[in-house]
Design an enzyme around this catalytic site. Structure first.
Site, PDB file in Angstrom:
ATOM      1  N   GLY A  24      70.318  36.682 -26.757  1.00 17.53           N
ATOM      2  CA  GLY A  24      71.538  36.121 -26.502  1.00 17.53           C
ATOM      3  C   GLY A  24      71.684  34.651 -26.018  1.00 17.53           C
ATOM      4  CE1 TYR A 156      63.407  32.737 -38.314  1.00 18.91           C
ATOM      5  CE2 TYR A 156      63.903  30.975 -39.884  1.00 18.91           C
ATOM      6  CZ  TYR A 156      64.391  31.831 -39.016  1.00 18.91           C
ATOM      7  OH  TYR A 156      65.707  31.812 -38.883  1.00 18.91           O
TER       8      TYR A 156
END
Ligand SMILES: NC(=O)C1=CN([C@@H]2O[C@H](COP(=O)(O)OP(=O)(O)OC[C@H]3O[C@@H](n4cnc5c(N)ncnc54)[C@H](O)[C@@H]3O)[C@@H](O)[C@H]2O)C=CC1
Ligand SMILES: CC(=O)[C@H](N)C(=O)O
Length: 334
Positions: A24, A156
């Site tokens: 976060g 990724y």
């Protein structure tokens, strides 16, 4: 007997999801927590990461340490806090991933396995963002539809295709409420990007306002899909709230605009006519960008759950420059 106030409190508590956001403290998590807290109440949204939060984030609402590679701890957090929605933002992005493949494999693949298992065991609704990086040079690039060849050439991208497929598999096999949006490059004023290929489009604003010039690491004609952060976070909330039976798919493209560095500079020069931009192309980043979509097609998201972007290029530029100029002036005044 319950008095009205207590009854209202009980109703709100049961109606509102209890949300955990992993990873976060990156570019997107703090903004999402703010949006979700406004809607569901401050204490119903827990932000987590493996880093220490800045003071203003720590004081804004619940924050805890959570390493997604520690599955026992993650499970404890979910159980102890009665979590019902899990927003899985932890990731190693494209540029950082190419520099540390082992870390990207661990965080983006092993970490995702932990998340899916825990979400399945505890009946959670789980959101995992994918990316334009989940496509590759053999995908159709202009436009890139929802369903097409996906052979990315970065760790990724490979890990995000894996996440899409694993999440959809868990959905069909175990009934997991898995939801996934393929985000474009996200542009934000108050948070920094975490090491991706689209980072130039954030950095240019800060450097341009501060110095009046910018050195761009992608070619001036590199066309990529981009989105302002407010649209991205709103899309995430609206998608999480969409009734399950409206979702004909579990993985959607979302789109707002596409531009090249040249287009962006031209738009910025309408406000900053003195802006000077030079190009010093990074071959690794350029090769990544050259295999990504130029334009992302998002017909399905618009049809199934009413997705609609608000920011186009000119609104993006005006909003970014206003935000950055105002916060620089505030910092100077303090
Ligand atoms: N920002 C963008 O342009 C886009 C982002 N996304 C996706 O959205 C999500 C959020 O992106 P950003 O906020 O930009 O990423 P970011 O790179 O800024 O932040 C990622 C966060 O993950 C945390 N993290 C790393 N290893 C961890 C671990 N073992 N346990 C827990 N946390 C860990 C980091 O400390 C960092 O705060 C990611 O999944 C990313 O792939 C997708 C497309 C575009
Ligand atoms: C588009 C993304 O996923 C991210 N910003 C990156 O460039 O790696």
């Amino acid at each position: 007997m319950l008095i009205l106030g207590e009854l209202l409190l009980l109703c709100t508590d049961t109606e509102h999801p209890k949300i955990l956001i992993t990873g976060g403290l990156g570019q997107l998590g703090v903004g999402l927590a703010k949006l979700l807290r406004r809607k569901f109440g401050k204490n119903n949204v827990i932000l987590s990461d493996i880093r220490k939060p800045p003071n203003h984030v720590y004081h804004d609402g619940p924050f805890i340490f959570s390493d997604i590679l520690d599955s026992k701890n993650l499970r404890e957090i979910v159980v102890n806090n009665n979590i019902s929605w899990l927003i899985h933002y932890s990731a190693v992005l494209s540029a950082v991933g190419e520099n540390n493949v082992a870390l990207a494999k661990e965080v983006n693949i092993t970490g995702l396995h932990n998340i899916l298992d825990i979400a399945t065991d505890h009946g959670l609704r789980v959101f995992v963002p994918s990316t334009i990086g989940a496509f590759g040079p053999s995908s159709p690039r202009n436009p890139t539809p929802e369903l097409c060849v996906q052979r990315p050439r970065t760790i990724y991208g490979v890990s995000k295709v894996h996440a899409e497929l694993m999440g959809e598999y868990y959905h069909h096999r175990y009934g997991l409420d898995f939801r996934c949006l393929r985000y474009p490059g996200i542009i934000s004023a108050n948070s920094n990007p975490g090491g991706g290929t689209t980072d130039y489009a954030v950095q240019i604003f800060h450097t341009a306002v501060k110095t009046g010039c910018f050195e761009c690491n992608l070619r001036s004609d590199t066309l990529l899909p981009m989105m302002y952060i407010d649209d991205c976070l709103r899309a995430t909330l609206e998608f999480m709230e969409a009734p399950a039976d409206s979702l004909l798919s579990r993985t959607y493209n979302i789109s707002a605009m596409s531009f090249t560095p040249h287009d962006l500079v031209q738009e910025m020069q309408k406000v900053l006519p003195e802006l000077k931009v030079t190009y010093n192309v990074d071959p690794v980043l350029q090769a990544i960008a050259d295999g990504w979509p130029m334009v992302l097609e998002d017909i399905a998201a618009r049809r199934d759950w009413g997705w609609k972007h608000e920011f186009d290029l000119s609104e993006l530029v005006q909003t970014m420059l206003t935000h950055i100029t105002t916060s620089n002036q505030r910092a100077q005044a303090n």
